[in-house]
Scaffold this active site. Structure first.
Site, PDB file in Angstrom:
ATOM      1  N   LYS A 138       0.815  -1.213   0.000  1.00 56.59           N
ATOM      2  CA  LYS A 138       0.000   0.000   0.000  1.00 56.59           C
ATOM      3  C   LYS A 138       0.855   1.273   0.000  1.00 56.59           C
ATOM      4  CE  LYS A 138      -4.235  -2.095   1.441  1.00 56.59           C
ATOM      5  NZ  LYS A 138      -3.858  -3.505   1.696  1.00 56.59           N
TER       6      LYS A 138
HETATM    7  C1  PLP Z   1      -4.536  -4.604   1.113  1.00 56.57           C
HETATM    8  C2  PLP Z   1      -3.760  -5.856   0.941  1.00 56.57           C
HETATM    9  C3  PLP Z   1      -4.095  -6.823  -0.035  1.00 56.57           C
HETATM   10  C4  PLP Z   1      -5.342  -6.698  -0.914  1.00 56.57           C
HETATM   11  O1  PLP Z   1      -5.315  -5.581  -1.738  1.00 56.57           O
HETATM   12  P1  PLP Z   1      -6.606  -5.162  -2.595  1.00 56.57           P
HETATM   13  O2  PLP Z   1      -6.445  -3.714  -2.881  1.00 56.57           O
HETATM   14  O3  PLP Z   1      -7.770  -5.474  -1.753  1.00 56.57           O
HETATM   15  O4  PLP Z   1      -6.580  -5.946  -3.832  1.00 56.57           O
HETATM   16  C5  PLP Z   1      -3.265  -7.920  -0.182  1.00 56.57           C
HETATM   17  N1  PLP Z   1      -2.185  -8.104   0.601  1.00 56.57           N
HETATM   18  C6  PLP Z   1      -1.830  -7.211   1.555  1.00 56.57           C
HETATM   19  C7  PLP Z   1      -0.626  -7.483   2.390  1.00 56.57           C
HETATM   20  C8  PLP Z   1      -2.591  -6.050   1.752  1.00 56.57           C
HETATM   21  O5  PLP Z   1      -2.234  -5.172   2.710  1.00 56.57           O
END
Ligand code: PLP
Length: 464
Positions: free
Chosen positions: A112
């Protein structure tokens, strides 16, 4: 280029207003009025660009000339200067036809950061330009909160408040959020679940006088700029693989919950990047797997898993894909979403399902399968997967044919989820920045899950 809503009642929105609006005013999601197409010849020229130059190129198709070139370049440079790897998202080869793209070299060790470092800098830029204080408000099940706080801590013109469920995030996630001591950060630890936090946020954003008075802004993955920032690394990985294996068909396996990360891959494909299959990896919360396999989108029962950041039943970005699947028809998209609200299910016709299956494969990974994958890759390749990435790798094994190449997106560093790694009997050493967190004091207020209580805390924070 401008932006329109999937539901057709909001249109002609500029890039910066799209970022500020988050959810479209008509309840839909914002998308570009036309997806830019990059020619094969131009793609060839982009092959050797650095991550930052590639990001500049991709963003420029969407920014509507609202940010002067030099400013945009500067925002990108700042955003990725905080990454520990000079390549930003390095691609590692694990076997002859299998690569892992490590998206966790940002400040909070999860993917993120790739989008939220940029969004944080962009909010600061806009705050300065428009001379107004921006109040970011969000709920997190762990990774988004830490990453959003890290994106704006100490920045002028921005205050951020993040709600997380008290003692229901991983230890490292909690420390990443609560050991931040900047004055512009407020952590509210809510006695309740993630759903309680999300409900409170929804109520506050629906309170238009409150929202307007404090210039409330969102950071969740419905924000188009998050998708856009994530599109860049699909290009980056594709070019690295072509260098290693010219002409290879490239699949991507993507751990996803909200359909955000994988939608970014779909957008890259629509922009002209020759992505072969997008493999959708989920855990036991497998609504998206069932959609790809059966054409039925229906939330099931919530389950807590080893990959908590994908413990999601209603995928907030799904509507974007639905819009394109329905031939970019906003009336139909709105009707399907209305039907979903009343009946709790979307069922698509067989000809639409075959279109879904032309672009996507899917696998919902069980708990044992997730842990077994972590164990086997550790033993056989000396590579430690976090539980989300392990779902991606298990889905690659199930869905990617041996003669094709696959890049699995690694969405987090295993140190963030040691609770699961321990279950496999593996002892890991934490990277220094994570180790250091354990000695720092925590700053958080523990509160009841009531809207009135949260409003009280917010008003005192906003008038400080
Ligand atoms: C947020 C997250 C995901 C999923 O991401 P999406 O935007 O819902 O596709 C997968 N792995 C980790 C470690 C995350 O923090």
């Amino acid at each position: 280029m401008n932006f329109i809503s999937t539901r057709g009642k909001t249109a002609g929105i500029g890039f910066i207003d799209t970022v500020l609006m988050g959810l479209a005013d008509d309840g839909g999601l914002l998308i570009p009025n036309e997806i830019p197409h990059i020619s094969a010849a131009r793609l060839k020229e982009m092959e050797s660009l650095s991550y930052q130059d590639l990001a500049y190129e991709v963003f420029s198709y969407y920014t509507n000339n609202e940010i002067p070139d030099e400013d945009l370049k500067d925002l990108i440079r700042q955003s990725y200067a905080t990454f520990r790897d000079p390549e930003v998202t390095p691609v590692k080869k694990l076997t002859d036809n299998m690569y892992v793209m490590e998206l966790f070299h940002g400040p909070t060790f999860a993917f993120k950061d790739v989008a939220l470092q940029f969004l944080g800098n962009l909010y600061a830029y806009v705050s300065k330009k428009q001379n107004e204080i921006i109040h970011i408000l969000g709920a997190t099940s762990g990774d988004t909160g830490a990453s959003a706080i890290e994106g704006v801590r100490g920045k002028e013109g921005i205050r951020i408040c993040i709600l997380h469920p008290h003692q229901k995030v991983s230890r490292v996630q909690e420390l990443q959020m609560t050991t931040v001591d900047d004055e512009n950060v407020l952590n509210l630890s809510v006695e309740g679940t993630f759903d309680d936090c999300q409900r409170i946020i929804k109520d506050l954003f629906a309170d238009v006088p409150f929202k307007t008075k404090y210039h409330l802004r969102a950071i969740n993955s419905i924000n188009f700029v998050r998708i856009l920032a994530q599109t860049v690394y699909y290009f980056y990985a594709y070019f690295r693989v072509q260098k290693d294996k010219p002409g290879a068909k490239v699949n991507f396996s993507v751990p996803t919950g909200n359909f955000g990360d994988i939608f970014a891959g779909y957008l890259a494909k629509r922009m002209g990047l020759p992505v072969n299959k997008l493999i959708l990896a989920t855990n036991e919360n497998n609504i998206l797997e069932r959609f790809v396999l059966e054409g039925v989108y229906r939330p099931g029962e919530f389950k807590s898993t080893h990959s908590p950041s994908m413990d999601i039943q209603v995928a907030s970005n799904f509507e974007r894909y639905l819009y394109y699947l329905l031939g970019e028809n906003p009336q139909q998209a709105a009707a399907y979403m209305e039907g979903f609200k009343t009946d709790g299910v979307i069922t698509i016709a067989p000809e639409l399902l075959s279109r879904v299956q032309a672009d996507f494969a899917a696998h919902g990974v069980g708990g044992e399968e997730c842990l077994a994958t972590i164990g086997s890759y550790y033993r056989e390749h000396g590579y430690l997967l976090d539980p989300h990435t392990a779902c991606g790798v298990a889905a690659y094994e199930k869905c990617s044919p041996a003669e094709e190449v696959c890049v699995t997106l690694s969405t987090a560093h295993p140190a963030k989820f040691n609770e699961s790694i321990e279950l496999v009997g593996i002892e890991q050493t934490y990277p220094q920045p994570i180790q250091d967190l354990f000695a720092k004091p925590q700053h958080q207020e523990i509160v009841d899950s009531s809207v009135e209580e949260i409003v009280r805390r917010l008003e005192s924070f906003y008038t400080k």
